[in-house]
Design an enzyme around this catalytic site. Structure first.
Site, mmCIF file in Angstrom:
data_model
loop_
_atom_site.group_PDB
_atom_site.id
_atom_site.type_symbol
_atom_site.label_atom_id
_atom_site.label_comp_id
_atom_site.label_asym_id
_atom_site.label_seq_id
_atom_site.Cartn_x
_atom_site.Cartn_y
_atom_site.Cartn_z
ATOM 1 N N THR A 228 0.839 -1.195 0.000
ATOM 2 C CA THR A 228 0.000 0.000 0.000
ATOM 3 C C THR A 228 0.873 1.243 0.000
ATOM 4 O O THR A 228 1.808 1.351 0.807
ATOM 5 C CB THR A 228 -0.925 -0.013 1.239
ATOM 6 O OG1 THR A 228 -1.718 -1.193 1.172
ATOM 7 C CG2 THR A 228 -1.827 1.217 1.286
ATOM 8 N N CYS A 312 25.448 5.955 8.742
ATOM 9 C CA CYS A 312 25.441 4.553 9.149
ATOM 10 C C CYS A 312 26.807 4.080 9.606
ATOM 11 O O CYS A 312 26.899 3.053 10.250
ATOM 12 C CB CYS A 312 24.916 3.667 8.029
ATOM 13 S SG CYS A 312 25.025 4.428 6.477
#
Ligand code: PLP
Length: 370
Positions: A228, A312
């Site tokens: 979705t 990161c």
């Protein structure tokens, strides 16, 4: 004071305003046939058109994803699986979203070449040409590096790849809206680096390029990305694109150069990456006999946010793979901070930053065992 815009950016209040109705009023599922669904579908297709027009591609070439990481995975694994086997060329300074995807494919039997870079972080185009083989299926070279800001010559790389009949993917997460992008067959972009919300991005894919979807489910996003759609996120992403202006790039370039000139006056400091061919918002500096992390924490105690590398890698003890690739020694790599600007940073903030970096370096060097 926030100088870590390479990690993520403040969502522009105009973006928040554009998104809000899609949480509380127009909250339909874009696959539903009723009014709520049609409203959501229209919002997605309008956003797709805005991004397509901005990049001068067809709306059907914009596949919404959850961000840069997913776009990189979809592009590289998608092309690899469409071919079944073959050889991929990338660079040694890619973001882990690309490097670890390539490592994953290596375990599955694909052959990977990791191209070295020069002291500025530029990929050697001759080495690229020499590395292309009969079984090469993809070249993936980033547009601009997230740590040192170096802008790779992607138009040249596109030409080489086209001449050799090899697909070209670029990770443009850091450069999107800052540097024009022309040429690649596949482009990864992300919303949260451009004052949009987190968790949304896109893969721009030329219609002729065949990829295999990476998640199975419904027929969303032309059958290439099931799930979705994140309607508020997609609306916010498009609004962020609309709000980006060439004048922001000029202003950030000016502020960047002002900060670089001042900071390089500190003894035994140097700039990593190229002086001009770098992102308008990136400053990556090393200081001899300094721990970047200690300087980061000193600045943090003064209310100033910078980073020691990419978002990161900043929790890792290993020196940055990018700084090692451009030839720094581990102790030099550890003495590095990254300052990344946004259009919201001011000259006053820059002056405070410069003053505190000078004070921090001096204080840490006084305490240093070296
Ligand atoms: N590629 C580059 C060059 C990046 O800098 C980043 C984020 O730091 C990513 C990919 C990952 O993007 P996202 O955070 O949207 O998954």
């Amino acid at each position: 004071m926030y100088f870590d815009n390479g990690a993520t950016t403040q969502v522009d209040p105009e973006v928040v305003k554009a998104m809000l109705p899609y949480f509380t009023k127009k909250y339909g599922n874009a696959s539903s046939l009723h009014k709520y669904g049609r409203e959501a579908r229209k919002a997605i297709e309008d956003a797709r058109t805005i991004i397509a027009n901005y990049l001068n591609v067809k709306p059907s070439e914009v596949i919404f994803t959850s961000g840069g990481t997913e776009s990189d995975n979809l592009a590289i694994k998608g092309v690899a699986e469409a071919h079944g086997k073959g050889h991929i060329i990338t660079s040694s300074i890619e973001h882990h979203a690309v490097l670890n995807t390539c490592k994953h494919l290596e375990k599955k039997g694909f052959k990977i070449t990791y191209l070295p870079v020069d002291k500025y972080g530029f990929v050697d185009l001759n080495k690229l040409r020499e590395s292309i083989r009969k079984d090469t299926i993809l070249v993936s070279i980033m547009h601009a590096n997230n740590e040192i800001g170096t802008i790779e010559p992607i138009e040249e790389i596109s030409k080489i790849c086209r001449r050799e009949g090899v697909l070209f993917h670029t990770d443009a997460v850091q450069s999107f809206t800052k540097v024009p992008i022309k040429g690649p067959d596949l482009i990864s972009i992300s919303s949260h680096k451009i004052h949009g919300p987190k968790g949304v991005g896109a893969l721009i894919k030329k219609e002729s390029v065949k990829i295999v979807r990476q998640n199975d489910g419904g027929n969303h996003e032309f059958g290439l990305r099931a799930g979705t759609e994140n309607v508020p996120g997609i609306v916010g992403f498009a609004k962020a694109v609309q709000l980006s202006k060439p004048s922001h790039v000029q202003e950030m370039t000016k502020l960047r150069d002002y900060i670089i000139d001042k900071i390089l006056k500190i003894p035994d400091s140097w700039l990593n990456g190229h002086r001009e061919k770098r992102l308008c918002n990136n400053i990556n500096v090393s200081f001899k006999n300094i721990e970047g992390e200690s300087l980061l924490l000193y600045l943090d105690s003064k209310g100033i946010a910078v980073s020691t590398g990419s978002a990161c890698s900043s929790h890792e003890l290993k020196p940055s793979h990018v700084l090692m690739a451009i030839g720094l020694r581990p102790e030099e790599a550890h003495g590095t901070i990254r300052i990344t600007l946004s259009r919201f940073n001011t000259k006053e903030e820059a002056d405070t930053l410069i003053k505190e970096v000078e004070a921090g370096v001096e204080k840490l060097r006084r305490m240093s065992p070296w």
